[in-house]
Structures are given as C-alpha cells and as structure tokens.
Motif scaffolding. Structure first.
Motif, PDB file in Angstrom:
ATOM      1  N   MET A   1       0.828  -1.204   0.000  1.00  0.00           N
ATOM      2  CA  MET A   1       0.000   0.000   0.000  1.00  0.00           C
ATOM      3  C   MET A   1       0.869   1.264   0.000  1.00  0.00           C
ATOM      4  SD  MET A   1      -3.053   0.976  -0.027  1.00  0.00           S
ATOM      5  CE  MET A   1      -4.025   2.400   0.274  1.00  0.00           C
ATOM      6  N   ILE A   2       1.898   1.263   0.836  1.00  0.00           N
ATOM      7  CA  ILE A   2       2.790   2.423   0.901  1.00  0.00           C
ATOM      8  C   ILE A   2       3.496   2.618  -0.442  1.00  0.00           C
ATOM      9  CG2 ILE A   2       4.883   3.330   1.985  1.00  0.00           C
ATOM     10  CD1 ILE A   2       3.993   2.032   4.578  1.00  0.00           C
ATOM     11  N   ILE A   6       3.806   6.029  -2.748  1.00  0.00           N
ATOM     12  CA  ILE A   6       5.093   6.574  -3.202  1.00  0.00           C
ATOM     13  C   ILE A   6       5.101   6.710  -4.723  1.00  0.00           C
ATOM     14  CG2 ILE A   6       7.566   6.104  -3.378  1.00  0.00           C
ATOM     15  CD1 ILE A   6       7.356   4.819  -0.583  1.00  0.00           C
ATOM     16  N   VAL A   7       4.590   5.705  -5.412  1.00  0.00           N
ATOM     17  CA  VAL A   7       4.531   5.755  -6.878  1.00  0.00           C
ATOM     18  C   VAL A   7       3.627   6.899  -7.332  1.00  0.00           C
ATOM     19  CG1 VAL A   7       3.714   4.523  -8.925  1.00  0.00           C
ATOM     20  CG2 VAL A   7       5.103   3.328  -7.226  1.00  0.00           C
ATOM     21  N   ALA A   8       2.484   7.062  -6.677  1.00  0.00           N
ATOM     22  CA  ALA A   8       1.551   8.131  -7.042  1.00  0.00           C
ATOM     23  C   ALA A   8       2.194   9.501  -6.824  1.00  0.00           C
ATOM     24  CB  ALA A   8       0.267   8.008  -6.235  1.00  0.00           C
ATOM     25  N   LEU A  13       4.818  14.347  -8.946  1.00  0.00           N
ATOM     26  CA  LEU A  13       5.974  15.249  -8.987  1.00  0.00           C
ATOM     27  C   LEU A  13       6.563  15.335 -10.392  1.00  0.00           C
ATOM     28  CD1 LEU A  13       7.817  14.415  -5.648  1.00  0.00           C
ATOM     29  CD2 LEU A  13       6.621  16.521  -6.235  1.00  0.00           C
ATOM     30  N   ASN A  14       6.611  14.218 -11.091  1.00  0.00           N
ATOM     31  CA  ASN A  14       7.125  14.230 -12.461  1.00  0.00           C
ATOM     32  C   ASN A  14       6.253  15.091 -13.366  1.00  0.00           C
ATOM     33  OD1 ASN A  14       9.518  12.708 -12.447  1.00  0.00           O
ATOM     34  ND2 ASN A  14       8.344  10.817 -12.268  1.00  0.00           N
TER      35      ASN A  14
END
Length: 56
Positions: A1-2, A6-8, A13-14
């Motif tokens: 889940m974490i 982090i991916v989202a 940010l990208n």
C-alpha cells in the motif's frame, strides 16, 4: 500500500516538474526573442565599430 502512495507521489511530482520545464522553455524563448537584434541594429553596430576602428 505504501508503495502505491510513493509511486503516485512520484508520478505527480514528475508531472509538476514537466509542466515547470515547459513553462521555463517558453519563458527562455521569449527572452531570446526580446534580446535578438534586428538586421538593421546589427548593421548600425557594425558601422559604429568600423568608425571606431578607423578613428582609433
């Protein structure tokens, strides 16, 4: 889940940084256009340089 969080955040940010880069590229292009000399201005400057060289 974490990991998904982090991916989202990373993707978000990208996207934000990509938009910033595009905005800065447009701003840089505007600055280049604003500082570009016209052909007449270049000719006048070259003429003044020639006069200075001949006079000096």
């Amino acid at each position: 889940m974490i990991l998904y969080i982090i991916v989202a955040i990373s993707i978000l940010l990208n996207i934000i940084l990509g938009i910033k880069v595009i905005m800065l590229q447009k701003e840089l292009e505007e600055v280049k256009k604003a500082t570009r000399l016209t052909k007449e201005e270049v000719e006048k400057l070259n003429e003044r340089i020639r006069k200075l060289k001949l006079g000096g």
